[in-house]
Design a protein around this motif. Structure first.
Motif, PDB file in Angstrom:
ATOM      1  N   THR A 119       0.866  -1.097  -0.005  1.00  0.00           N
ATOM      2  CA  THR A 119       0.140  -0.064   0.382  1.00  0.00           C
ATOM      3  C   THR A 119       0.734   1.236  -0.092  1.00  0.00           C
ATOM      4  O   THR A 119       0.381   2.392  -0.573  1.00  0.00           O
ATOM      5  CB  THR A 119      -0.964  -0.089   1.250  1.00  0.00           C
ATOM      6  OG1 THR A 119      -0.214   0.111   2.230  1.00  0.00           O
ATOM      7  CG2 THR A 119      -1.852  -1.180   1.475  1.00  0.00           C
ATOM      8  N   GLY A 120       2.130   1.176   0.291  1.00  0.00           N
ATOM      9  CA  GLY A 120       2.857   2.562   0.774  1.00  0.00           C
ATOM     10  C   GLY A 120       2.151   3.437   2.013  1.00  0.00           C
ATOM     11  O   GLY A 120       2.618   4.458   1.702  1.00  0.00           O
ATOM     12  N   LEU A 121       1.731   2.706   2.612  1.00  0.00           N
ATOM     13  CA  LEU A 121       1.254   3.238   3.947  1.00  0.00           C
ATOM     14  C   LEU A 121       2.326   3.848   4.705  1.00  0.00           C
ATOM     15  O   LEU A 121       2.181   4.878   5.422  1.00  0.00           O
ATOM     16  CB  LEU A 121       0.319   2.250   4.582  1.00  0.00           C
ATOM     17  CG  LEU A 121      -0.408   2.675   6.040  1.00  0.00           C
ATOM     18  CD1 LEU A 121      -1.505   3.617   5.543  1.00  0.00           C
ATOM     19  CD2 LEU A 121      -0.863   1.614   6.711  1.00  0.00           C
ATOM     20  N   ALA A 122       3.566   3.392   4.691  1.00  0.00           N
ATOM     21  CA  ALA A 122       4.640   3.818   5.792  1.00  0.00           C
ATOM     22  C   ALA A 122       4.944   5.262   5.249  1.00  0.00           C
ATOM     23  O   ALA A 122       5.362   5.877   5.971  1.00  0.00           O
ATOM     24  CB  ALA A 122       5.762   3.009   5.532  1.00  0.00           C
ATOM     25  N   GLN A 123       4.619   5.483   3.870  1.00  0.00           N
ATOM     26  CA  GLN A 123       4.942   7.013   3.547  1.00  0.00           C
ATOM     27  C   GLN A 123       4.130   8.077   4.140  1.00  0.00           C
ATOM     28  O   GLN A 123       4.382   9.189   4.282  1.00  0.00           O
ATOM     29  CB  GLN A 123       4.618   7.115   2.065  1.00  0.00           C
ATOM     30  CG  GLN A 123       5.591   6.457   1.291  1.00  0.00           C
ATOM     31  CD  GLN A 123       5.226   6.396  -0.320  1.00  0.00           C
ATOM     32  OE1 GLN A 123       4.027   6.763  -0.450  1.00  0.00           O
ATOM     33  NE2 GLN A 123       6.128   5.896  -1.222  1.00  0.00           N
ATOM     34  N   LEU A 124       2.966   7.776   4.693  1.00  0.00           N
ATOM     35  CA  LEU A 124       2.267   8.416   5.678  1.00  0.00           C
ATOM     36  C   LEU A 124       2.761   9.050   6.797  1.00  0.00           C
ATOM     37  O   LEU A 124       2.749   9.972   7.690  1.00  0.00           O
ATOM     38  CB  LEU A 124       0.829   7.726   5.998  1.00  0.00           C
ATOM     39  CG  LEU A 124      -0.684   8.071   5.365  1.00  0.00           C
ATOM     40  CD1 LEU A 124      -1.486   7.306   5.813  1.00  0.00           C
ATOM     41  CD2 LEU A 124      -0.622   9.418   5.370  1.00  0.00           C
ATOM     42  N   LEU A 125       3.745   8.217   7.474  1.00  0.00           N
ATOM     43  CA  LEU A 125       4.327   8.553   8.760  1.00  0.00           C
ATOM     44  C   LEU A 125       5.210   9.986   8.698  1.00  0.00           C
ATOM     45  O   LEU A 125       5.511  10.611   9.745  1.00  0.00           O
ATOM     46  CB  LEU A 125       5.414   7.409   8.807  1.00  0.00           C
ATOM     47  CG  LEU A 125       4.928   6.198   9.048  1.00  0.00           C
ATOM     48  CD1 LEU A 125       6.072   5.136   9.336  1.00  0.00           C
ATOM     49  CD2 LEU A 125       3.899   6.142  10.421  1.00  0.00           C
ATOM     50  N   PHE A 126       5.562  10.298   7.276  1.00  0.00           N
ATOM     51  CA  PHE A 126       6.369  11.447   7.128  1.00  0.00           C
ATOM     52  C   PHE A 126       5.607  12.476   6.268  1.00  0.00           C
ATOM     53  O   PHE A 126       5.979  13.697   6.090  1.00  0.00           O
ATOM     54  CB  PHE A 126       7.477  11.153   6.481  1.00  0.00           C
ATOM     55  CG  PHE A 126       8.510  10.090   7.217  1.00  0.00           C
ATOM     56  CD1 PHE A 126       9.041  10.426   8.376  1.00  0.00           C
ATOM     57  CD2 PHE A 126       8.432   8.625   6.735  1.00  0.00           C
ATOM     58  CE1 PHE A 126       9.680   9.535   9.072  1.00  0.00           C
ATOM     59  CE2 PHE A 126       9.179   7.679   7.404  1.00  0.00           C
ATOM     60  CZ  PHE A 126       9.772   7.992   8.457  1.00  0.00           C
ATOM     61  N   ALA A 127       4.332  12.254   6.016  1.00  0.00           N
ATOM     62  CA  ALA A 127       3.474  13.319   5.188  1.00  0.00           C
ATOM     63  C   ALA A 127       2.803  14.269   6.290  1.00  0.00           C
ATOM     64  O   ALA A 127       2.416  13.687   7.568  1.00  0.00           O
ATOM     65  CB  ALA A 127       2.789  12.696   4.389  1.00  0.00           C
ATOM     66  N   PRO A 128       2.407  15.375   5.809  1.00  0.00           N
ATOM     67  CA  PRO A 128       1.636  16.183   6.533  1.00  0.00           C
ATOM     68  C   PRO A 128       0.096  15.489   6.726  1.00  0.00           C
ATOM     69  O   PRO A 128      -0.267  15.079   5.855  1.00  0.00           O
ATOM     70  CB  PRO A 128       1.560  17.675   6.122  1.00  0.00           C
ATOM     71  CG  PRO A 128       2.088  17.371   4.643  1.00  0.00           C
ATOM     72  CD  PRO A 128       2.858  15.994   4.665  1.00  0.00           C
ATOM     73  N   THR A 129      -0.543  15.605   8.003  1.00  0.00           N
ATOM     74  CA  THR A 129      -1.738  15.234   8.023  1.00  0.00           C
ATOM     75  C   THR A 129      -2.815  16.004   7.612  1.00  0.00           C
ATOM     76  O   THR A 129      -2.570  17.108   7.823  1.00  0.00           O
ATOM     77  CB  THR A 129      -1.912  14.587   9.495  1.00  0.00           C
ATOM     78  OG1 THR A 129      -1.894  15.694  10.454  1.00  0.00           O
ATOM     79  CG2 THR A 129      -0.905  13.648   9.967  1.00  0.00           C
ATOM     80  N   SER A 130      -4.113  15.427   7.134  1.00  0.00           N
ATOM     81  CA  SER A 130      -5.113  16.007   6.589  1.00  0.00           C
ATOM     82  C   SER A 130      -6.323  15.154   6.444  1.00  0.00           C
ATOM     83  O   SER A 130      -6.008  13.953   6.466  1.00  0.00           O
ATOM     84  CB  SER A 130      -4.787  17.049   5.260  1.00  0.00           C
ATOM     85  OG  SER A 130      -4.700  15.982   4.336  1.00  0.00           O
ATOM     86  N   SER A 179       3.468  11.455  13.850  1.00  0.00           N
ATOM     87  CA  SER A 179       4.273  10.582  12.955  1.00  0.00           C
ATOM     88  C   SER A 179       3.752   8.893  13.225  1.00  0.00           C
ATOM     89  O   SER A 179       4.760   8.097  13.115  1.00  0.00           O
ATOM     90  CB  SER A 179       5.847  10.714  13.107  1.00  0.00           C
ATOM     91  OG  SER A 179       6.082  10.247  14.523  1.00  0.00           O
ATOM     92  N   THR A 180       2.517   8.962  13.594  1.00  0.00           N
ATOM     93  CA  THR A 180       1.890   7.606  13.923  1.00  0.00           C
ATOM     94  C   THR A 180       0.808   7.327  13.019  1.00  0.00           C
ATOM     95  O   THR A 180      -0.242   8.280  13.008  1.00  0.00           O
ATOM     96  CB  THR A 180       1.459   7.593  15.541  1.00  0.00           C
ATOM     97  OG1 THR A 180       2.634   7.772  16.352  1.00  0.00           O
ATOM     98  CG2 THR A 180       0.895   6.109  15.713  1.00  0.00           C
ATOM     99  N   VAL A 181       0.689   6.125  12.395  1.00  0.00           N
ATOM    100  CA  VAL A 181      -0.672   5.768  11.569  1.00  0.00           C
ATOM    101  C   VAL A 181      -1.087   4.694  12.206  1.00  0.00           C
ATOM    102  O   VAL A 181      -0.376   3.813  12.609  1.00  0.00           O
ATOM    103  CB  VAL A 181      -0.062   5.573  10.227  1.00  0.00           C
ATOM    104  CG1 VAL A 181      -1.130   4.823   9.480  1.00  0.00           C
ATOM    105  CG2 VAL A 181       0.690   6.530   9.425  1.00  0.00           C
ATOM    106  N   THR A 182      -2.500   4.755  12.402  1.00  0.00           N
ATOM    107  CA  THR A 182      -3.294   3.615  13.023  1.00  0.00           C
ATOM    108  C   THR A 182      -4.357   3.228  11.919  1.00  0.00           C
ATOM    109  O   THR A 182      -5.076   3.983  11.604  1.00  0.00           O
ATOM    110  CB  THR A 182      -4.032   4.015  14.385  1.00  0.00           C
ATOM    111  OG1 THR A 182      -2.894   4.177  15.262  1.00  0.00           O
ATOM    112  CG2 THR A 182      -4.500   2.659  15.031  1.00  0.00           C
TER     113      THR A 182
END
Length: 119
Positions: free
Chosen positions: A47-58, A93-96
């Motif tokens: 999924t590439g979900l790990a990239q979310l850890l370093f992306a600005p959240t929205s 920097s946490t994705v759940t």
């Protein structure tokens, strides 16, 4: 029984195994946290979900990620489980990721939560 994930050994020194429900949870985790292109013979796996850890959240990014995750899980595990819900939250920097699903072989409803941090 299936191989346990991550790969390891049991108390007798043999390859660790996982029950059916644990194996399916392990498969979901592998799809979620594998980056596309990471597996040589399956370049679209993950999924590439790990990239979310370093992306600005929205909220928009979380919604787009939910669709991405649901599509990847359906593509790779749709023959084993039916998804009834996917929720993605990114805080700092946490994705759940919370996945609700039905195991097709047993019709048992399950829920699993996966968390990864980037720091």
């Amino acid at each position: 029984m299936q191989l346990g994930y991550p790969y390891g050994f049991d108390a007798q020194g043999r390859t660790a195994q996982a029950s059916g429900d644990d194996h399916i949870r392990d498969l979901i985790e592998q799809v979620l946290f594998t980056a596309p292109g990471e597996r040589v013979n399956r370049p679209t796996f993950g999924t590439g979900l790990a990239q979310l850890l370093f992306a600005p959240t929205s909220p928009e990014l979380a919604t787009a990620t939910q669709f991405l995750v649901q599509g990847a899980l359906q593509q790779w595990l749709g023959d084993l489980i039916k998804f009834t819900g996917v929720q993605v939250e990114s805080v700092d920097s946490t994705v759940t990721v919370t996945v609700q699903y039905v195991v097709l072989a047993t019709q048992q409803r399950m829920s699993a939560e996966f968390t990864r941090g980037g720091g």
